[in-house]
Design a protein around this motif. Sequence first.
Motif, PDB file in Angstrom:
ATOM      1  N   TYR A 116       0.832  -1.256   0.107  1.00 30.10           N
ATOM      2  CA  TYR A 116      -0.064   0.196  -0.037  1.00 30.10           C
ATOM      3  C   TYR A 116       0.966   1.100   0.051  1.00 30.10           C
ATOM      4  CZ  TYR A 116      -3.216   3.633   1.528  1.00 30.10           C
ATOM      5  OH  TYR A 116      -4.052   4.309   1.697  1.00 30.10           O
ATOM      6  N   SER A 117       1.595   1.196   0.917  1.00 28.98           N
ATOM      7  CA  SER A 117       2.861   2.319   0.990  1.00 28.98           C
ATOM      8  C   SER A 117       3.967   2.394  -0.177  1.00 28.98           C
ATOM      9  CB  SER A 117       3.386   2.570   2.287  1.00 28.98           C
ATOM     10  OG  SER A 117       2.312   2.732   3.448  1.00 28.98           O
ATOM     11  N   ALA A 131      16.387  -1.004  -2.517  1.00 30.43           N
ATOM     12  CA  ALA A 131      16.410  -1.369  -1.056  1.00 30.43           C
ATOM     13  C   ALA A 131      16.490  -0.151  -0.378  1.00 30.43           C
ATOM     14  CB  ALA A 131      18.032  -1.804  -1.147  1.00 30.43           C
ATOM     15  N   LEU A 132      17.008   0.888  -0.859  1.00 29.45           N
ATOM     16  CA  LEU A 132      16.754   2.455  -0.387  1.00 29.45           C
ATOM     17  C   LEU A 132      15.338   2.854  -0.249  1.00 29.45           C
ATOM     18  CD1 LEU A 132      19.163   5.211  -0.112  1.00 29.45           C
ATOM     19  CD2 LEU A 132      16.966   5.626  -1.020  1.00 29.45           C
ATOM     20  N   GLU A 133      14.633   2.645  -1.317  1.00 29.70           N
ATOM     21  CA  GLU A 133      13.305   2.999  -1.513  1.00 29.70           C
ATOM     22  C   GLU A 133      12.583   2.422  -0.435  1.00 29.70           C
ATOM     23  OE1 GLU A 133      10.425   5.657  -3.651  1.00 29.70           O
ATOM     24  OE2 GLU A 133      12.509   5.421  -2.980  1.00 29.70           O
ATOM     25  N   LEU A 134      12.771   0.994  -0.145  1.00 31.65           N
ATOM     26  CA  LEU A 134      12.179   0.197   0.805  1.00 31.65           C
ATOM     27  C   LEU A 134      12.318   0.906   2.275  1.00 31.65           C
ATOM     28  CD1 LEU A 134      12.567  -3.576   0.244  1.00 31.65           C
ATOM     29  CD2 LEU A 134      10.487  -2.313   0.511  1.00 31.65           C
ATOM     30  N   VAL A 135      13.613   1.294   2.329  1.00 37.07           N
ATOM     31  CA  VAL A 135      13.935   2.017   3.904  1.00 37.07           C
ATOM     32  C   VAL A 135      13.261   3.227   3.998  1.00 37.07           C
ATOM     33  CG1 VAL A 135      15.858   3.031   5.387  1.00 37.07           C
ATOM     34  CG2 VAL A 135      16.064   0.734   4.243  1.00 37.07           C
ATOM     35  N   HIS A 136      13.076   4.226   2.901  1.00 35.28           N
ATOM     36  CA  HIS A 136      12.481   5.611   2.568  1.00 35.28           C
ATOM     37  C   HIS A 136      11.045   5.158   3.012  1.00 35.28           C
ATOM     38  CE1 HIS A 136      11.324   9.283   1.728  1.00 35.28           C
ATOM     39  NE2 HIS A 136      10.661   8.902   0.596  1.00 35.28           N
ATOM     40  N   ASN A 137      10.522   4.241   2.320  1.00 36.56           N
ATOM     41  CA  ASN A 137       9.043   4.143   2.543  1.00 36.56           C
ATOM     42  C   ASN A 137       8.641   3.666   4.098  1.00 36.56           C
ATOM     43  OD1 ASN A 137       6.924   4.533  -0.006  1.00 36.56           O
ATOM     44  ND2 ASN A 137       9.086   4.125  -0.512  1.00 36.56           N
ATOM     45  N   TYR A 138       9.607   2.969   4.603  1.00 34.55           N
ATOM     46  CA  TYR A 138       9.398   2.605   6.035  1.00 34.55           C
ATOM     47  C   TYR A 138       9.201   3.625   6.777  1.00 34.55           C
ATOM     48  CZ  TYR A 138      13.103   2.803   9.619  1.00 34.55           C
ATOM     49  OH  TYR A 138      13.657   3.344  10.702  1.00 34.55           O
ATOM     50  N   SER A 139      10.354   4.602   6.578  1.00 36.91           N
ATOM     51  CA  SER A 139      10.373   5.850   7.497  1.00 36.91           C
ATOM     52  C   SER A 139       9.077   6.681   7.449  1.00 36.91           C
ATOM     53  CB  SER A 139      11.530   6.784   7.081  1.00 36.91           C
ATOM     54  OG  SER A 139      11.535   7.153   5.828  1.00 36.91           O
ATOM     55  N   LEU A 140       8.679   6.692   6.181  1.00 35.50           N
ATOM     56  CA  LEU A 140       7.398   7.535   5.899  1.00 35.50           C
ATOM     57  C   LEU A 140       6.147   6.962   6.739  1.00 35.50           C
ATOM     58  CD1 LEU A 140       7.476   8.292   2.143  1.00 35.50           C
ATOM     59  CD2 LEU A 140       8.279   9.698   3.942  1.00 35.50           C
ATOM     60  N   ILE A 141       6.065   5.762   6.664  1.00 34.39           N
ATOM     61  CA  ILE A 141       4.889   4.936   7.400  1.00 34.39           C
ATOM     62  C   ILE A 141       5.022   5.298   8.939  1.00 34.39           C
ATOM     63  CG2 ILE A 141       3.932   2.778   8.330  1.00 34.39           C
ATOM     64  CD1 ILE A 141       4.827   1.465   5.640  1.00 34.39           C
ATOM     65  N   HIS A 142       6.427   5.223   9.469  1.00 35.13           N
ATOM     66  CA  HIS A 142       6.526   5.460  10.860  1.00 35.13           C
ATOM     67  C   HIS A 142       6.497   6.957  11.042  1.00 35.13           C
ATOM     68  CE1 HIS A 142       8.707   1.681  12.174  1.00 35.13           C
ATOM     69  NE2 HIS A 142       7.602   1.306  11.598  1.00 35.13           N
ATOM     70  N   ASP A 143       6.801   7.847  10.222  1.00 35.39           N
ATOM     71  CA  ASP A 143       6.699   9.184  10.431  1.00 35.39           C
ATOM     72  C   ASP A 143       5.304   9.843  10.533  1.00 35.39           C
ATOM     73  OD1 ASP A 143       8.168  11.699  10.660  1.00 35.39           O
ATOM     74  OD2 ASP A 143       7.317  12.336   8.473  1.00 35.39           O
TER      75      ASP A 143
END
Length: 289
Positions: A37-38, A71-83
């Motif tokens: 989804y994200s 891989a970096l885009e996965l980390v970036h999107n995890y950070s958006l979910i948590h943010d």
Amino acid sequence: MDYATRYTAYQNAIEAYLNHLFTEEKPYGRLYEAIRYSLLAGGKRIRPVLTLEFARLGGVDWHLALPYACALELVHNYSLIHDDLPCMDDDDLRRGKPTNHRVYGETLAILAGDAMQPEAFRLIAQAPGMSAESRIDAVEILSKACGADGMVAGQVLDTVYDVEDVTGLTNLIRLKTGAMIAGAAELGCAAAGIFKEKRAQAVVFAEQLGLAFQIRDDVLDVVGDELTFGKPIGSDKDEGKITFVDVLGVDGCNQEVEACTNRAKAAIKDWEDHDFLWELADRMLGREN
């Protein structure tokens, strides 16, 4: 190849790669659904585009760098979910859609972000066509960019500390936003075997691009159009945050974005075939989303 054609080629390859992730049928399938989804919600994909472009400039087939870029885009999107979580910024919209926790609940949103972090490093570890040395280099780059002295440190400054002056805000952006954008450029260098002086120049370019990007974001949070921007206007003020607009004003911010852009371009002025990166930097000046 002109700028738009190359950018579209990169975007299409990134979207196709991301779209094939987390598609298997699992008894915990709602986790995969929340991740996708994200992850597939759109966005400019500036970070992975940088990885692919620096890989290309380093003389390798940029398609080989897709695992590093994504891989970096996965980390970036995890950070958006948590943010976006209530314990952080408590936002309801991201890219014009309800935030992950509004759709899937806080527990699953947190777990989706948690899962995306290690999965990113699995992509690097399994990247075909890359040497063991390159993979180790990439793991170190991404770990530093997103870890306790990178993106997470910036998030701590943003949520726990009272940062109120230009020096503090610059350091916050350098960590929260700039570290991941610089990491994206450096991952492209790792894919292509670019070291020393040229890698340092790539990092300076990306750091200045990140600073320009975030200052422009601060401006758009004041003067932008909500439908175009993809998230509520004035959210920083509502959350009591001090931004560059508060200390420099809109005009001062626009001048600083231009100065950052010029510094970014100067860092790679001696690179052959730098036109794509220069145009990317210039487009930060007037972006509306």
